[in-house]
Design a protein around this motif. Structure first.
Motif, PDB file in Angstrom:
ATOM      1  N   GLN A   1       0.819  -1.316   0.185  1.00 34.35           N
ATOM      2  CA  GLN A   1      -0.018   0.236   0.130  1.00 34.35           C
ATOM      3  C   GLN A   1       0.860   1.190  -0.284  1.00 34.35           C
ATOM      4  O   GLN A   1       0.468   2.393  -0.659  1.00 34.35           O
ATOM      5  CB  GLN A   1      -0.996   0.035   1.338  1.00 34.35           C
ATOM      6  CG  GLN A   1      -2.254  -1.110   1.223  1.00 34.35           C
ATOM      7  CD  GLN A   1      -2.700  -1.352   2.207  1.00 34.35           C
ATOM      8  OE1 GLN A   1      -2.388  -0.778   3.381  1.00 34.35           O
ATOM      9  NE2 GLN A   1      -4.176  -1.999   2.193  1.00 34.35           N
TER      10      GLN A   1
ATOM     11  N   VAL B   1     -10.331  -2.230   0.957  1.00 34.92           N
ATOM     12  CA  VAL B   1     -10.714  -1.142   0.199  1.00 34.92           C
ATOM     13  C   VAL B   1     -11.412  -0.081   1.230  1.00 34.92           C
ATOM     14  O   VAL B   1     -11.204   1.026   1.003  1.00 34.92           O
ATOM     15  CB  VAL B   1     -11.816  -1.643  -1.099  1.00 34.92           C
ATOM     16  CG1 VAL B   1     -12.304  -0.440  -1.568  1.00 34.92           C
ATOM     17  CG2 VAL B   1     -10.808  -2.416  -2.179  1.00 34.92           C
TER      18      VAL B   1
ATOM     19  N   LEU C   1      -8.989   1.796   3.175  1.00 36.18           N
ATOM     20  CA  LEU C   1      -7.997   2.695   2.213  1.00 36.18           C
ATOM     21  C   LEU C   1      -9.027   3.822   1.747  1.00 36.18           C
ATOM     22  O   LEU C   1      -8.362   4.941   2.171  1.00 36.18           O
ATOM     23  CB  LEU C   1      -7.489   1.883   1.153  1.00 36.18           C
ATOM     24  CG  LEU C   1      -6.543   0.866   1.456  1.00 36.18           C
ATOM     25  CD1 LEU C   1      -6.111   0.001   0.171  1.00 36.18           C
ATOM     26  CD2 LEU C   1      -5.233   1.621   2.018  1.00 36.18           C
ATOM     27  N   GLN C   2     -10.173   3.512   1.370  1.00 35.90           N
ATOM     28  CA  GLN C   2     -10.991   4.619   1.053  1.00 35.90           C
ATOM     29  C   GLN C   2     -11.296   5.691   2.140  1.00 35.90           C
ATOM     30  O   GLN C   2     -11.307   6.645   1.967  1.00 35.90           O
ATOM     31  CB  GLN C   2     -12.210   4.269   0.517  1.00 35.90           C
ATOM     32  CG  GLN C   2     -12.046   3.497  -0.834  1.00 35.90           C
ATOM     33  CD  GLN C   2     -13.414   3.018  -1.498  1.00 35.90           C
ATOM     34  OE1 GLN C   2     -14.341   2.781  -0.652  1.00 35.90           O
ATOM     35  NE2 GLN C   2     -13.613   2.762  -2.754  1.00 35.90           N
TER      36      GLN C   2
ATOM     37  N   THR D   1      -9.058   3.579  -4.100  1.00 42.23           N
ATOM     38  CA  THR D   1      -8.908   2.381  -4.127  1.00 42.23           C
ATOM     39  C   THR D   1     -10.442   1.784  -4.959  1.00 42.23           C
ATOM     40  O   THR D   1     -11.313   2.201  -4.354  1.00 42.23           O
ATOM     41  CB  THR D   1      -8.803   1.637  -2.848  1.00 42.23           C
ATOM     42  OG1 THR D   1      -7.675   2.560  -2.278  1.00 42.23           O
ATOM     43  CG2 THR D   1      -8.248   0.043  -2.824  1.00 42.23           C
TER      44      THR D   1
ATOM     45  N   TYR E   1     -12.368  -2.340  -5.900  1.00 40.04           N
ATOM     46  CA  TYR E   1     -12.253  -3.842  -6.204  1.00 40.04           C
ATOM     47  C   TYR E   1     -12.996  -4.262  -7.487  1.00 40.04           C
ATOM     48  O   TYR E   1     -14.178  -3.604  -7.617  1.00 40.04           O
ATOM     49  CB  TYR E   1     -12.537  -4.727  -4.869  1.00 40.04           C
ATOM     50  CG  TYR E   1     -13.799  -4.615  -4.393  1.00 40.04           C
ATOM     51  CD1 TYR E   1     -15.082  -5.142  -5.098  1.00 40.04           C
ATOM     52  CD2 TYR E   1     -14.055  -3.603  -3.366  1.00 40.04           C
ATOM     53  CE1 TYR E   1     -16.079  -5.305  -4.450  1.00 40.04           C
ATOM     54  CE2 TYR E   1     -15.324  -3.517  -2.814  1.00 40.04           C
ATOM     55  CZ  TYR E   1     -16.478  -3.888  -3.410  1.00 40.04           C
ATOM     56  OH  TYR E   1     -17.638  -4.143  -2.936  1.00 40.04           O
TER      57      TYR E   1
ATOM     58  N   LYS F   1      -5.455   4.227  -7.451  1.00 43.70           N
ATOM     59  CA  LYS F   1      -3.869   3.783  -6.961  1.00 43.70           C
ATOM     60  C   LYS F   1      -4.184   2.420  -6.767  1.00 43.70           C
ATOM     61  O   LYS F   1      -2.949   1.703  -7.023  1.00 43.70           O
ATOM     62  CB  LYS F   1      -3.500   4.584  -5.719  1.00 43.70           C
ATOM     63  CG  LYS F   1      -3.435   6.201  -6.005  1.00 43.70           C
ATOM     64  CD  LYS F   1      -2.315   6.191  -7.075  1.00 43.70           C
ATOM     65  CE  LYS F   1      -1.127   5.712  -6.728  1.00 43.70           C
ATOM     66  NZ  LYS F   1       0.012   6.163  -7.863  1.00 43.70           N
ATOM     67  N   LEU F   2      -4.962   1.606  -6.311  1.00 44.93           N
ATOM     68  CA  LEU F   2      -4.956   0.158  -6.116  1.00 44.93           C
ATOM     69  C   LEU F   2      -6.262  -0.527  -6.521  1.00 44.93           C
ATOM     70  O   LEU F   2      -7.352   0.167  -6.079  1.00 44.93           O
ATOM     71  CB  LEU F   2      -4.813  -0.114  -4.470  1.00 44.93           C
ATOM     72  CG  LEU F   2      -3.421   0.312  -3.659  1.00 44.93           C
ATOM     73  CD1 LEU F   2      -3.639   1.678  -2.995  1.00 44.93           C
ATOM     74  CD2 LEU F   2      -2.940  -0.868  -2.855  1.00 44.93           C
TER      75      LEU F   2
ATOM     76  N   TYR G   1      -8.171  -4.316  -6.449  1.00 45.80           N
ATOM     77  CA  TYR G   1      -7.903  -5.734  -5.937  1.00 45.80           C
ATOM     78  C   TYR G   1      -8.899  -6.362  -6.822  1.00 45.80           C
ATOM     79  O   TYR G   1     -10.125  -6.072  -7.184  1.00 45.80           O
ATOM     80  CB  TYR G   1      -8.587  -5.490  -4.446  1.00 45.80           C
ATOM     81  CG  TYR G   1      -7.912  -4.945  -3.467  1.00 45.80           C
ATOM     82  CD1 TYR G   1      -7.252  -5.774  -2.568  1.00 45.80           C
ATOM     83  CD2 TYR G   1      -7.531  -3.628  -3.339  1.00 45.80           C
ATOM     84  CE1 TYR G   1      -6.382  -5.239  -1.400  1.00 45.80           C
ATOM     85  CE2 TYR G   1      -6.851  -2.998  -2.225  1.00 45.80           C
ATOM     86  CZ  TYR G   1      -6.168  -4.029  -1.459  1.00 45.80           C
ATOM     87  OH  TYR G   1      -5.520  -3.408  -0.527  1.00 45.80           O
TER      88      TYR G   1
END
Length: 283
Positions: free
Chosen positions: A48, A72, A75-76, A82, A84, A107-108, A110
């Motif tokens: 991360q 998620v 992080l949000q 982020t 998924y 950025k990420l 899943y």
């Protein structure tokens, strides 16, 4: 910002756990890396934080939808863009998420390993600036383990499509046999390997032989009150044990794979927010 700056700004920690900092630096040096850290050892931080430093998207392969959603959401809540993708979503939403990834708004991302079986998904990935591939629960690649997921063998496709992108493989435990299989199956190139002790001072592990399991169960639930998970062999037992506990005054519920998406989300949310609920679940 440095990794330590990001750690403090987003997670409010001033120091890394050993060997998080070394793993992060290995990733930032674009080295393939295998990290074997115990549950609770901070594996997710290891991809991360690089995700926030590197220019492009970090693609995270995770086998568990519940874990994906939890990560998620967390992080949000920190303001980190982020998303998924699961088979519960319709194609329009998936398309929008991939558009946002392509436009550097995420950025990420899943996804489950089964998503890599989709030719359309792989074609879309080619249009996205991916800077890191993180493979969580990577022991699932091993045919020697009880958590084997055949789709994990397809992850090597990404190595063929993106040969320059570093891979960070993460797991809580791996024997030498499984470790070697991970390196082979994911085609890791001379990876840096980090391993920390499995010892957890805040956990204990006990095995008891019980003549009357239900009696013993109620004894320990009263002795150690609070939220709990009870794992059973099949769906029938989830109903049976949860009803037994309710009849004995406990706040209990059941969970298994045959529940609808909405039922799963509701039960998971209620259990997560509760300090007393007991969930009886298939494994």
């Amino acid at each position: 910002m440095t990794p330590k700056d990001i750690l403090f700004n987003y997670w409010n920690f001033s120091e890394f756990k050993t060997p998080q900092e070394e793993i992060i630096q290995s990733v930032l040096n674009k080295k393939d890396t295998l990290a074997i850290l115990p549950t609770g050892g901070g594996k997710s931080i290891c991809y991360q934080i690089p995700a926030l430093i590197l220019d492009g998207l970090t693609l995270v392969i995770s086998p568990l939808i519940a874990l994906m959603k939890d990560q998620v959401q967390n992080l949000q809540s920190k303001g980190i863009p982020t998303a998924y993708i699961t088979n519960e979503q319709d194609q329009n939403l998936i398309g929008k998420i991939l558009d946002d990834c392509q436009n550097n708004k995420i950025k990420l991302l899943y996804v489950s390993p089964e998503r890599l079986l989709s030719r359309i998904f792989l074609e879309r990935l080619k249009q996205i600036n991916i800077s890191l591939l993180a493979v969580d629960e990577v022991h699932c690649v091993s045919e020697w383990g009880h958590d084997f997921r055949p789709a994990y063998h397809k992850i090597s496709k990404l190595r063929d499509i993106f040969p320059e992108i570093p891979i960070l493989a993460l797991t809580a435990t791996a024997t030498d046999l499984i470790k070697n299989e991970i390196v082979e199956k994911l085609q890791l190139n001379s990876p840096d390997i980090y391993k920390s002790s499995l010892k957890r001072n805040n956990l204990s592990y006990n095995v008891y032989l019980a003549a009357d399991k239900k009696k013993e169960l109620t004894y320990y639930l009263k002795k150690y009150p609070g939220s709990s998970i009870i794992f059973v062999r099949n769906r029938k037992l989830t109903y049976e044990i949860s009803n037994f506990l309710i009849e004995n005054g406990f706040d209990a519920d059941f969970f298994h794979a045959r529940l609808t998406k909405d039922e799963k989300e509701l039960k998971q949310r209620e259990w997560t927010l509760s300090n007393s609920r007991i969930m009886v679940s298939t494994n």
